[in-house]
Write a protein that holds these residues in place. Structure first.
Motif, PDB file in Angstrom:
ATOM      1  N   GLU A  70       1.035  -1.259   0.060  1.00 28.23           N
ATOM      2  CA  GLU A  70      -0.032   0.213   0.084  1.00 28.23           C
ATOM      3  C   GLU A  70       1.035   1.057  -0.089  1.00 28.23           C
ATOM      4  N   LEU A  71       2.031   1.193  -0.531  1.00 22.55           N
ATOM      5  CA  LEU A  71       2.748   2.300  -0.848  1.00 22.55           C
ATOM      6  C   LEU A  71       2.214   2.927  -2.161  1.00 22.55           C
ATOM      7  N   LEU A  72       1.647   2.339  -2.886  1.00 24.55           N
ATOM      8  CA  LEU A  72       0.912   2.810  -4.244  1.00 24.55           C
ATOM      9  C   LEU A  72      -0.519   2.439  -4.004  1.00 24.55           C
ATOM     10  N   VAL A  73      -1.756   3.180  -4.234  1.00 28.55           N
ATOM     11  CA  VAL A  73      -2.978   2.848  -4.117  1.00 28.55           C
ATOM     12  C   VAL A  73      -3.843   3.223  -5.456  1.00 28.55           C
ATOM     13  N   ARG A  74      -4.882   2.722  -5.694  1.00 27.88           N
ATOM     14  CA  ARG A  74      -5.683   3.022  -6.953  1.00 27.88           C
ATOM     15  C   ARG A  74      -6.256   4.094  -6.587  1.00 27.88           C
ATOM     16  N   VAL A  75      -6.434   4.943  -7.554  1.00 35.00           N
ATOM     17  CA  VAL A  75      -7.100   6.242  -7.266  1.00 35.00           C
ATOM     18  C   VAL A  75      -8.260   6.362  -8.538  1.00 35.00           C
ATOM     19  N   TYR A 106      11.636  14.502   1.765  1.00 37.46           N
ATOM     20  CA  TYR A 106      12.852  15.301   1.534  1.00 37.46           C
ATOM     21  C   TYR A 106      12.981  15.604   0.086  1.00 37.46           C
ATOM     22  N   ALA A 107      12.835  14.324  -0.639  1.00 40.06           N
ATOM     23  CA  ALA A 107      12.691  14.679  -2.241  1.00 40.06           C
ATOM     24  C   ALA A 107      11.814  15.368  -2.606  1.00 40.06           C
ATOM     25  N   GLU A 108      10.577  15.162  -2.404  1.00 39.20           N
ATOM     26  CA  GLU A 108       9.497  15.794  -2.787  1.00 39.20           C
ATOM     27  C   GLU A 108       8.548  16.636  -1.703  1.00 39.20           C
ATOM     28  N   PRO A 109       9.187  17.640  -1.407  1.00 39.50           N
ATOM     29  CA  PRO A 109       8.532  18.413  -0.266  1.00 39.50           C
ATOM     30  C   PRO A 109       7.383  19.152  -0.644  1.00 39.50           C
ATOM     31  N   GLU A 110       7.150  19.391  -1.837  1.00 36.29           N
ATOM     32  CA  GLU A 110       5.708  20.303  -2.074  1.00 36.29           C
ATOM     33  C   GLU A 110       4.770  18.996  -2.187  1.00 36.29           C
ATOM     34  N   ALA A 111       5.076  18.061  -2.720  1.00 35.34           N
ATOM     35  CA  ALA A 111       4.125  16.845  -2.750  1.00 35.34           C
ATOM     36  C   ALA A 111       3.720  16.604  -1.229  1.00 35.34           C
ATOM     37  N   TYR A 112       4.841  16.306  -0.578  1.00 34.41           N
ATOM     38  CA  TYR A 112       4.730  15.980   0.980  1.00 34.41           C
ATOM     39  C   TYR A 112       3.806  16.994   1.998  1.00 34.41           C
ATOM     40  N   ALA A 113       3.883  18.086   1.632  1.00 34.81           N
ATOM     41  CA  ALA A 113       3.235  19.339   1.995  1.00 34.81           C
ATOM     42  C   ALA A 113       1.511  19.099   1.755  1.00 34.81           C
ATOM     43  N   LEU A 114       1.419  18.882   0.642  1.00 30.50           N
ATOM     44  CA  LEU A 114       0.156  18.510   0.154  1.00 30.50           C
ATOM     45  C   LEU A 114      -0.602  17.333   0.853  1.00 30.50           C
ATOM     46  N   TYR A 115       0.250  16.464   0.943  1.00 28.14           N
ATOM     47  CA  TYR A 115      -0.376  15.138   1.849  1.00 28.14           C
ATOM     48  C   TYR A 115      -0.558  15.586   3.042  1.00 28.14           C
ATOM     49  N   LEU A 116       0.262  16.023   3.848  1.00 27.89           N
ATOM     50  CA  LEU A 116      -0.030  16.489   5.074  1.00 27.89           C
ATOM     51  C   LEU A 116      -1.186  17.522   5.271  1.00 27.89           C
ATOM     52  N   TYR A 246       6.804  21.883 -11.720  1.00 30.80           N
ATOM     53  CA  TYR A 246       5.914  21.007 -12.294  1.00 30.80           C
ATOM     54  C   TYR A 246       4.495  21.346 -11.474  1.00 30.80           C
ATOM     55  N   GLU A 247       3.495  20.866 -11.957  1.00 26.44           N
ATOM     56  CA  GLU A 247       2.258  20.728 -11.412  1.00 26.44           C
ATOM     57  C   GLU A 247       2.001  19.406 -10.545  1.00 26.44           C
ATOM     58  N   ILE A 248       1.805  19.627  -8.965  1.00 29.84           N
ATOM     59  CA  ILE A 248       1.418  18.669  -8.145  1.00 29.84           C
ATOM     60  C   ILE A 248      -0.206  18.334  -8.159  1.00 29.84           C
ATOM     61  N   GLN A 249      -0.653  17.640  -8.803  1.00 26.40           N
ATOM     62  CA  GLN A 249      -2.233  17.487  -8.804  1.00 26.40           C
ATOM     63  C   GLN A 249      -2.765  17.231  -7.299  1.00 26.40           C
ATOM     64  N   PRO A 250      -4.160  17.625  -7.182  1.00 27.70           N
ATOM     65  CA  PRO A 250      -4.692  17.122  -5.980  1.00 27.70           C
ATOM     66  C   PRO A 250      -5.202  15.924  -5.580  1.00 27.70           C
ATOM     67  N   LEU A 251      -5.039  15.534  -4.465  1.00 26.88           N
ATOM     68  CA  LEU A 251      -5.438  14.245  -4.132  1.00 26.88           C
ATOM     69  C   LEU A 251      -6.811  13.950  -4.271  1.00 26.88           C
ATOM     70  N   LYS A 252      -7.086  12.617  -4.381  1.00 30.77           N
ATOM     71  CA  LYS A 252      -8.530  12.134  -4.654  1.00 30.77           C
ATOM     72  C   LYS A 252      -9.232  11.448  -3.363  1.00 30.77           C
ATOM     73  N   GLY A 253      -8.251  11.022  -2.344  1.00 24.66           N
ATOM     74  CA  GLY A 253      -8.727  10.518  -1.331  1.00 24.66           C
ATOM     75  C   GLY A 253      -8.144   9.244  -0.696  1.00 24.66           C
ATOM     76  N   PRO A 254      -8.064   8.075  -1.701  1.00 29.81           N
ATOM     77  CA  PRO A 254      -7.491   6.834  -1.243  1.00 29.81           C
ATOM     78  C   PRO A 254      -6.110   7.121  -0.895  1.00 29.81           C
ATOM     79  N   GLU A 255      -5.231   8.153  -1.432  1.00 25.20           N
ATOM     80  CA  GLU A 255      -3.914   8.113  -0.975  1.00 25.20           C
ATOM     81  C   GLU A 255      -3.905   8.318   0.481  1.00 25.20           C
ATOM     82  N   LEU A 256      -5.062   8.557   1.324  1.00 22.05           N
ATOM     83  CA  LEU A 256      -4.908   8.615   2.994  1.00 22.05           C
ATOM     84  C   LEU A 256      -4.959   7.347   3.387  1.00 22.05           C
ATOM     85  N   VAL A 257      -4.978   6.155   2.699  1.00 18.79           N
ATOM     86  CA  VAL A 257      -5.057   4.833   2.949  1.00 18.79           C
ATOM     87  C   VAL A 257      -6.131   4.729   4.167  1.00 18.79           C
TER      88      VAL A 257
END
Length: 280
Positions: A70-75, A106-116, A246-257
């Motif tokens: 579940e490091l990758l999930v279907r969205v 650390y490698a993807e700080p903007e995506a990490y911020a979006l998830y948090l 680059y653009e970071i797309q919004p989350l759809k929901g399943p990413e939060l497990v």
């Protein structure tokens, strides 16, 4: 069958595999299909070579391994470009991947911020943290290593695909993600000892999170507050975070497990108990 592993083992696997780490980074920015990743184009900041993103067999295997944990999930799903009238799934990196592997943060700080941001906006999480929510959020954002030590799983997933090994109790389903049982994943909040706080603060903070910490003042940290200035000495200055090209797309929901994960609330720090040899 459910396999046993640990948080440290999953983190080590991501560290050792450039391909796995690259796939998780790419899918953290936007949902991707397996066809997108077979012959992936150039991605800003991600080094690719023949052994990381060009092998269809390698990509297929790594995607399967990430999905099993579940490091990758279907969205979602989209029409398959090869199979007539067929569909293929869209995959996105999960919050669990970021929390188990601070290297991704650390490698993807903007995506990490979006998830948090999406995670801490969860009503259940906000209710559990109360007034501490913004400060804990800022700590996770500033120090991914600390965030990796300060989360637990609150309940089991909605789907059971196999039986647990005979030596595990029914309640251990709480620790199952995909086809793996994370034996050392906490199921309730813990109070981290000072030594673990110090270990988590050895790397420089991310600039965005450090700025938020300064805004909140850190009053609710209590005795931990003295550790933050110390982190400046250990890690020198916050890491720069230039805007992503680059653009970071919004989350759809399943990413939060399934909203199963929760951060620890803040309690008073405690000293680690010093081990002493028993007297015969």
């Amino acid at each position: 069958m459910i396999f046993s592993t640990t948080r440290a083992a999953i983190r080590k696997e991501i560290r050792r595999s450039d391909l796995r780490r690259n796939l998780l980074r790419i899918c953290a920015r936007a949902p991707r299909t397996i066809h997108d990743l077979f012959h992936a184009p150039s991605y800003p900041g991600i080094a690719t070579n023949l052994f990381t993103l060009q092998s269809e067999i390698g990509v297929t295997i790594e995607l399967g391994e990430c999905k099993n944990r579940e490091l990758l999930v279907r969205v979602g799903r989209v029409p398959d470009p090869i199979v007539p009238e067929g569909y293929t799934e869209l995959l996105r990196t999960s919050l669990l991947a970021f929390l188990l592997s601070p290297e991704l943060a650390y490698a993807e700080p903007e995506a990490y911020a979006l998830y948090l941001d999406r995670w801490f906006a969860s009503p259940a999480l906000a209710a559990g943290l109360g007034a501490q929510g913004p400060l804990v959020h800022a700590l996770f954002l500033a120090f991914p290593e600390l965030g990796s030590r300060m989360f637990f799983v609150a309940h089991e997933g909605s789907e059971r695909r196999a039986e647990l090994p005979l030596d595990l109790e029914e309640r251990e389903w709480t620790r199952v993600f995909g086809l793996y049982h994370l034996a050392d994943l906490p199921t309730r909040p813990e109070d981290l000892p000072v030594r673990k706080w110090l270990a988590a603060l050895r790397k420089p903070p991310l600039a965005q999170g450090w700025a938020r910490l300064r805004e909140h003042g850190g009053g609710a940290l209590g005795r931990r507050k003295v550790l933050l200035p110390l982190s400046r000495l250990l890690g020198r200055r916050p890491l720069r975070s230039d805007p992503a090209p680059y653009e970071i797309q919004p989350l759809k929901g399943p990413e939060l497990v399934e909203d199963r994960l929760r951060p620890f609330p803040l309690h008073g720090t405690r000293r680690s108990r010093r081990w002493t040899r028993p007297i015969a």
